[in-house]
Each structure stands twice: as C-alpha cells, then as structure tokens.
Motif scaffolding. Structure first.
Motif, short mmCIF file in Angstrom:
data_model
loop_
_atom_site.label_atom_id
_atom_site.label_comp_id
_atom_site.label_asym_id
_atom_site.label_seq_id
_atom_site.Cartn_x
_atom_site.Cartn_y
_atom_site.Cartn_z
N LEU A 127 -2.19 -2.70 1.36
CA LEU A 127 -1.80 -2.72 -0.05
C LEU A 127 -0.28 -2.66 -0.18
O LEU A 127 0.38 -1.93 0.57
CB LEU A 127 -2.42 -1.54 -0.79
CG LEU A 127 -3.95 -1.41 -0.75
CD1 LEU A 127 -4.39 -0.11 -1.43
CD2 LEU A 127 -4.61 -2.62 -1.40
N TYR A 128 0.21 -3.39 -1.15
CA TYR A 128 1.64 -3.29 -1.48
C TYR A 128 1.86 -3.74 -2.92
O TYR A 128 1.73 -4.93 -3.24
CB TYR A 128 2.50 -4.13 -0.53
CG TYR A 128 3.97 -4.06 -0.89
CD1 TYR A 128 4.69 -2.87 -0.69
CD2 TYR A 128 4.62 -5.15 -1.45
CE1 TYR A 128 6.04 -2.79 -1.04
CE2 TYR A 128 5.96 -5.07 -1.81
CZ TYR A 128 6.67 -3.89 -1.61
OH TYR A 128 8.00 -3.80 -1.96
N ASN A 129 2.11 -2.78 -3.79
CA ASN A 129 2.39 -3.06 -5.21
C ASN A 129 1.33 -3.99 -5.81
O ASN A 129 1.65 -4.92 -6.56
CB ASN A 129 3.78 -3.67 -5.37
CG ASN A 129 4.89 -2.73 -4.94
OD1 ASN A 129 4.65 -1.54 -4.76
ND2 ASN A 129 6.10 -3.24 -4.78
N THR A 130 0.08 -3.73 -5.47
CA THR A 130 -1.01 -4.59 -5.92
C THR A 130 -1.23 -4.46 -7.43
O THR A 130 -1.38 -3.34 -7.93
CB THR A 130 -2.31 -4.21 -5.19
OG1 THR A 130 -2.06 -4.12 -3.79
CG2 THR A 130 -3.41 -5.23 -5.47
N PRO A 131 -1.24 -5.56 -8.19
CA PRO A 131 -1.53 -5.49 -9.63
C PRO A 131 -2.90 -4.83 -9.86
O PRO A 131 -3.84 -5.03 -9.08
CB PRO A 131 -1.54 -6.96 -10.06
CG PRO A 131 -0.66 -7.65 -9.06
CD PRO A 131 -0.92 -6.92 -7.76
N ASP A 159 5.62 1.01 -3.52
CA ASP A 159 6.77 1.85 -3.86
C ASP A 159 6.39 2.85 -4.95
O ASP A 159 5.27 2.84 -5.47
CB ASP A 159 7.96 0.98 -4.29
CG ASP A 159 7.66 0.07 -5.46
OD1 ASP A 159 6.87 0.46 -6.34
OD2 ASP A 159 8.21 -1.05 -5.50
N SER A 160 7.34 3.71 -5.31
CA SER A 160 7.07 4.80 -6.25
C SER A 160 6.73 4.31 -7.65
O SER A 160 6.07 5.02 -8.42
CB SER A 160 8.29 5.73 -6.33
OG SER A 160 9.46 4.99 -6.72
N GLU A 161 7.14 3.10 -7.98
CA GLU A 161 6.86 2.56 -9.31
C GLU A 161 5.41 2.09 -9.45
O GLU A 161 4.97 1.74 -10.54
CB GLU A 161 7.81 1.40 -9.63
CG GLU A 161 9.27 1.83 -9.74
CD GLU A 161 10.19 0.65 -10.01
OE1 GLU A 161 9.67 -0.47 -10.27
OE2 GLU A 161 11.42 0.83 -9.97
N HIS A 162 4.68 2.04 -8.34
CA HIS A 162 3.29 1.57 -8.35
C HIS A 162 2.34 2.69 -7.91
O HIS A 162 1.40 2.46 -7.15
CB HIS A 162 3.13 0.34 -7.46
CG HIS A 162 3.87 -0.86 -7.97
ND1 HIS A 162 5.23 -1.02 -7.79
CD2 HIS A 162 3.45 -1.95 -8.66
CE1 HIS A 162 5.62 -2.16 -8.33
NE2 HIS A 162 4.56 -2.74 -8.87
N VAL A 165 -1.69 2.70 -7.96
CA VAL A 165 -2.56 2.19 -6.90
C VAL A 165 -3.39 3.33 -6.31
O VAL A 165 -4.62 3.23 -6.18
CB VAL A 165 -1.73 1.48 -5.80
CG1 VAL A 165 -2.62 1.15 -4.60
CG2 VAL A 165 -1.08 0.21 -6.34
N GLU A 166 -2.73 4.43 -5.98
CA GLU A 166 -3.44 5.59 -5.41
C GLU A 166 -4.42 6.18 -6.41
O GLU A 166 -5.55 6.55 -6.04
CB GLU A 166 -2.43 6.64 -4.97
CG GLU A 166 -3.07 7.84 -4.29
CD GLU A 166 -2.05 8.81 -3.72
OE1 GLU A 166 -2.47 9.84 -3.15
OE2 GLU A 166 -0.83 8.54 -3.83
N THR A 167 -4.02 6.26 -7.68
CA THR A 167 -4.89 6.82 -8.72
C THR A 167 -6.18 6.02 -8.85
O THR A 167 -7.29 6.59 -8.94
CB THR A 167 -4.14 6.84 -10.07
OG1 THR A 167 -2.94 7.58 -9.93
CG2 THR A 167 -5.01 7.45 -11.16
N HIS A 220 -5.48 -8.09 -0.40
CA HIS A 220 -5.59 -7.15 -1.53
C HIS A 220 -5.78 -7.83 -2.88
O HIS A 220 -6.11 -7.16 -3.86
CB HIS A 220 -4.35 -6.23 -1.57
CG HIS A 220 -3.08 -6.93 -1.95
ND1 HIS A 220 -1.97 -6.25 -2.40
CD2 HIS A 220 -2.72 -8.25 -1.94
CE1 HIS A 220 -1.00 -7.11 -2.65
NE2 HIS A 220 -1.43 -8.32 -2.37
N ASP A 221 -5.62 -9.15 -2.94
CA ASP A 221 -5.77 -9.86 -4.21
C ASP A 221 -6.95 -10.84 -4.20
O ASP A 221 -7.07 -11.68 -5.09
CB ASP A 221 -4.48 -10.61 -4.59
CG ASP A 221 -3.88 -11.40 -3.43
OD1 ASP A 221 -4.49 -11.41 -2.34
OD2 ASP A 221 -2.81 -12.00 -3.61
#
Length: 687
Positions: A127-131, A159-162, A165-167, A220-221
């Motif tokens: 995963l990386y900044n997945t919408p 990154d911290s702005e995404h 994803v974890e939630t 991831h998409d």
C-alpha cells in the motif's frame, strides 16, 4: 590445388565484400531518404495553415476510414459481421464482469466444498497513499472470496497525510467475513512501515507477514473476481499446480463492467513471456518456488513482476492457466494500465528483466528492442551461431512464373549466403519450364540451385512403372534426402522474399535446442495476412486453421500478437525451417497425408517430442496461396481434404480434445479474428 583453393577463397571474399557494400549503400540511401522526408514533414507540420486545418483533416480521415472499412468488408454481409462482432464484444464486457459473479446458492456450495488440499493462500498487497475507494474495493473483493482459507498481507508505506489507510483496514479487520473459517494469523494482517521503500521493498515486507503455502500478488487499486481463489485451489488439487494465472480485464470508473480491454491469454508459452509479460495478473504460486531468493528485486522496479514471473516459471513444474476472466485491472491516471509512459522507467526495467532471464538460459549475445505494438512488447534477436548450411527444398510442377519469381527473390534479396536450393520437379511437361531449368544451369544461380526430378527415381513410381497420384509429403521427403544442409527450409514455389535477412530470422530460432519448426509471416499479394501461425481445431473441419487470416498486413494483431515471435502449435509448410536432426528424429513428413495437413501433423510430431514451434513476424514473404495446386473448396479436392481431415482427427484425437494451448478457449473456432465465444463461458465455469 592450393592455387585453386586460394582463388576460390579470394573470389568468395570479393563477392561477399561487394554484397556488403551494396547492402550498406542501400541502407545509407534509405536513411537519406528518411531524413529528407522527415524534414519535409516537420516543415509541413510547423506551417500555421496545417495547424488550423486539423479539424477538417480529422473529419476527412474519419470519412475515409469508414469508406475503407466498407470496402474491406466486401459486402453488406461483411459490414453486418463487423457490427455483430462489436455487439458480441459489448455483451462480453458485461458477461465477463459482474454478470459472471456467483449467486447465493453457488457461493454457499463453493464455501462448503472440501478439497483434498486446502492450502492457505497469502495475498500480498503493498500500500502507498491508496485512495479510499480503491482500497475499499480491493479489500471487499478479497472478503467476498468463495474460498475462505486466505490471508491478506498489507504492508503500508503511506505518508502521514494518508493516515486513513490504517483506519480503514482496522475497520475491515472487524468485518465478519474476515473471521470466516480463519485461524490465528490469517485473515487481514496489517503492518505499518517506517518508510516507503517502493513497490518491490513494500511487497517484500508483505511476504514477511505471509504464512501461506501459496503466495498471490494483488495491486492495491485492482479487484478480484469472487471465485478466483476457488478455481485456483481446484487447479492445485486437479493438476498439482505450483504456478497459476488467469485472464484479466482493464476497467475504468466505479464498475468493473466499464471494461476497456479484455485479455484472454494462452497457456504457458516461454517465447511469448520473453517478448511481453502476458501472464501479468493474477499470479499465485507455491512459496517453495522462491527457494530462498527475493520475491521482487528493486533493480527491476517498474517491471518487477515480469522479472519475478520469468524466474518462478523457470522453477515451476506445473504452470496452469485458468482460462477465465478473474482479475480486474483498474485504469486511472498514473497507472500502467492507463499508459506505460506514466512509468517510463518500466520499459528499461522490462528490457533488463528479459536480458537477465536470457543470460540465465545461456544466451550471451542478443538484442532486445521495442516493437511497433507497444514499448514493452519486444523483438528478441538471438545470435546466429556460425554459418550452417541451409537446404531450401521447393517442390514444383509447372507454374514457371511462380518458380522464377521465387528463385529470383531468394538469390537477389537474401543476405545469408550459405544455402542451397533443391527444386523438386514432379510432373511438369511444358517446354518453357524445362527451358528455364536449362537457363538456371547456365546462369550464376547454378552454384546454389540443384534440380532433381522426383519421377526419375524408379522408387517413386508404381510397380508397373506408372506415376502415382501427387503426394506432397513424399515429394518433400525426397527433396530433403537430396539435400546436404544442416537445416531444412521448406518453401512453396509460389512464395516471394520480402525480408532480406529472412533466413537469419528463422535460423536464430531453429538453432535453439528447445525449438522444432519455425515459420514466417506470409502475405497475399494485396498485403493481407495469409499465415501468422496455425491454431488447432480452428475452422469448419475442426482440424486446423490460420489465425489473423486475411487481416490487414499492418494490423497489430490481438494484443499485439502480429508484432513478436511466439510459440504456436504449428506453422505452414509453405515456409518452415527445422534442423535436419529434428526432421529425421520425427521421421519427416507423414506420407499418409498426401496433400493437406501434413505440415500440421509434422509440427505436432515435433511438439510431441517436447519441442516448441515458433511463428516469427520478422521473416516476411508473399505467398500466392494455392496457385500451384488449387484450393480445397469443391469436387475431388474437397473430398480428399475431408478424408485427410478425418485421418488427422483420428490420429490426433487426444491432442485436439484438449484444445490448442496457445489459443484461449474463450475465442470462437468459427472465425480467425479472435472473436469471443460468449456462450461458451458458462461451460468453462462448470468444467
């Protein structure tokens, strides 16, 4: 003797030097002409009037295209057929989408089915900044699987702005479907990475979370069909599969039914895989295939999956293709599915992965270049080892102009010098053809052309001295016996060379230890395709037929297939190269196939011995098909063809029943243009 040898050597050297100089001059002239045309074209494109007239030109070209399509269709019936093809395609894009999903009864039946082997399949998703919508679609497609012994391994380099994803993942970890049939350390497993290490690094971190005997790779998409794991486990149980893949589609928007393309693949074909990563998604493989090596190698980022597939299929013993559309590849801005230029480094990575694979297989000198189909669809030029002698065997009867055109084109155009031509005369009566043979004997071609008369050998006559009916296979076998080359090149007398290095293009494959027969790309005089590989069971007789038949010569082919060398079941005897050793190993042509299907039978004998048969589009010729013997359409010809068809179907029944491994069973056997057989999809699901 020494003087003669020295004279011959010098003469050959001077001849070679002149030929090389002539070719070099031709290349230089063409380059000059190309530069001149490019300069003129750029000057035209820079003209303000040209730029302003773009809308009018676009409208004009649209009208011309429609006119050409109507002309190529040949009739109202042809137009209707094209419209019908489009209708089938549109229907298929729904039929192979959500319409193919199982109903409640099927879901319950599959979830309750007990297999002898019920392996844990660990699905790796970096995963990386997945919408958010992409992430939810992907996870839902795993939760909805009808086979429940899976593990979803998520390594998150966002990154911290995404942080969402974890939630979202923690939310799905509480979903009841995540608990279905699970034990500890299965279901959704999540790991937050300290830093993003790219697709290779993040995927390797996913692997550390995996407990499964089998590993699957999911982007991831993208989205999985609900039954994909179920069918893969069936393949593991029924075929002991250790590497599995399926057909796939690209889609856009919110629904998989908004399909852009559908890719129906062949079974495992090593030459296809070298030329392009046709296997791609959805790869699931036995973990032991890694054998302590890395899953993804960062030096091939952008084409890390191609590198991995090449390595693991080399190790695999049972590679199984599930011929069902079970993976949906999302196309969006920035994805490779949308545009390879979005990740231009992928092109260099793919070329590097293929080069690394070739070196592992012992090839040291080769060239990998992009083709006109796509940047990552490659032409691989292998080194021709030495200068082995090629014997070109050409059966002929009458048809002076055909033979003259054929021989002249070989002699004047070919860049390969170490060859002989065995013209096998079998029944000509005209004075003109005999005069031409005398002319050859008194010309420069006499050094390479040998004319042998099939009927002058009494062994080829009936006991009473009369001539038996025409038997192409017997004539070919006789011609081969009269030849002395290391490689046999069967050629029809109604062919004409186009590609100057055609012999080298065939020879580079025929020299490989794993290759049997090699065939070239043949065109009708109007430049439409006559031969681009043979498919088993294609056509009305369900014996064999030519794919891409009568399509435009510049067509890219289905998924670019007319642009790269590939494995096929058979190639036409109108242009077929094979080593003498392998020709003899399978006993040459079977003379019980007097006129038809002898080339297909020969290729299947080679395949039966474990050899690959290859079609290459880089050895091109014109073929004035059946000019020498007529078409098998009516009367006695039709009766004979039907008889030989029955013989072929009887001899190769088990092979035909399995279908052509290089032609997806979702394609229609009634057309050669890769039309879909939508109605057959249900039977595949139940097979």
């Amino acid at each position: 003797m020494t003087e003669n040898n020295e004279f011959d050597y010098k003469t050959a050297y001077e001849k070679e030097k002149l030929k090389s100089a002539d070719l070099a001059q031709k290349v230089a002239d063409l380059e000059d002409k190309n530069q001149e045309l490019e300069f003129k074209l750029n000057r035209i494109k820079g003209n303000p009037i040209w730029k302003a007239s773009k809308p009018a030109r676009s409208a004009m070209h649209f009208v011309i295209r429609q006119k050409d399509r109507l002309k190529n269709a040949g009739s109202i019936g042809g137009v209707i057929a094209k419209v019908k093809y489009k209708q089938i395609e549109r229907k298929a894009k729904v039929h192979y989408g959500t319409e193919s999903f199982p109903d409640e009864a099927r879901i319950n039946a599959e979830r309750n089915e007990i297999f002898e082997k019920m392996p844990l399949i660990s699905i790796l998703v970096p995963l990386y900044n997945t919408p958010e919508n992409f992430l939810r679609d992907m996870i839902e497609s795993v939760l909805d699987q009808t086979y429940v012994n899976w593990q979803l391994c998520l390594a998150d380099g966002s990154d911290s702005e995404h942080g969402y994803v974890e939630t979202i993942i923690k939310e799905y970890q509480q979903d009841p479907r995540n608990k279905l049939g699970k034990v500890d350390n299965t279901g959704i497993v999540y790991h937050r990475l300290e830093k993003n290490t790219g697709i290779s690094g993040n995927t390797n971190e996913c692997l550390k979370l995996a407990n499964g005997e089998y590993i699957g790779l999911l982007d991831h998409d993208d989205i999985l069909h609900p039954e994909v794991l179920y069918y893969y486990v069936k393949a593991i149980n029924e075929k002991n599969a250790d590497y599995i893949y399926c057909d796939e589609a690209t889609f856009s928007g919110k629904s998989i039914d908004h399909m852009i393309t559908m890719h129906f693949k062949p079974d495992y074909a090593p030459d296809n895989l070298r030329a392009n990563n046709y296997i791609c998604h959805f790869s699931v493989f036995k973990r032991s295939l890694l054998d302590g090596t890395e899953l993804f190698r960062s030096k091939f980022d952008g084409s890390q999956d191609h590198d991995m597939i090449l390595r693991l299929t080399d190790n695999a013993e049972n590679i199984v293709h599930v011929p069902m559309l079970l993976y949906y590849w999302r196309s969006h801005a920035g994805s490779v599915a949308s545009d390879i230029s979005a990740k231009s480094y992928a092109i260099d990575a793919a070329r590097g992965a293929v080069a690394d694979h070739l070196r592992r297989h012992g090839y040291e000198h080769f060239k990998i270049t992009s083709t006109r189909a796509f940047e990552t669809i490659f032409k691989i030029a292998y080194e021709v080892e030495g200068t082995p002698k090629i014997s070109i065997v050409i059966p002929t009867c009458e048809h002076l102009e055909d033979l003259k055109r054929c021989l002249t084109s070989i002699y004047e155009k070919s860049t390969y010098d170490n060859y002989e031509i065995i013209v096998v005369e079998n029944g000509s009566k005209s004075k003109e053809i005999k005069a031409y043979y005398d002319d050859i004997k008194n010309s420069a071609m006499s050094s390479v052309v040998k004319i042998v008369d099939y009927f002058e050998d009494k062994n080829n006559l009936n006991p009473d001295g009369s001539r038996p009916p025409f038997n192409y296979s017997a004539v070919v076998n006789y011609g081969v016996k009269q030849s002395t080359g290391d490689y046999i090149l069967l050629l029809n007398n109604d062919t004409q060379v186009i590609t100057v290095n055609w012999m080298e293009e065939l020879l580079m494959y025929a020299q490989r230890a794993d290759v049997g027969a090699v065939g070239g790309k043949l065109y009708f005089p109007n430049r439409k395709i006559q031969h681009a590989g043979i498919v088993l069971r294609l056509g009305v007789h369900r014996t064999a037929g030519h794919c891409h038949y009568k399509q435009e010569g510049m067509n890219l082919g289905y998924m670019g297939r007319l642009c790269y060398a590939q494995d096929v079941s058979a190639v036409t005897g109108a242009c077929l190269m094979v080593s003498r050793e392998k020709y003899d190993e399978v006993g040459g042509f079977d003379e019980s196939f007097e006129v038809s299907l002898n080339d297909v039978d020969f290729c299947l004998k080679l395949r039966q011995k474990g050899y690959l048969n290859i079609f290459t589009p880089f050895a091109e010729m014109y073929h004035y098909e059946s000019a020498s013997r007529g078409l098998d359409l009516a009367g006695e010809n039709a009766k004979r063809y039907a008889k030989e068809s029955d013989h072929f179907k009887s001899k190769w029944k088990e092979v035909l029943d399995l279908g052509d491994p290089y032609y997806n069973p979702n394609f229609s056997l009634d057309r050669s243009d890769f039309s879909l057989n939508v109605e057959g999809y249900s039977s595949l699901r139940d097979a």
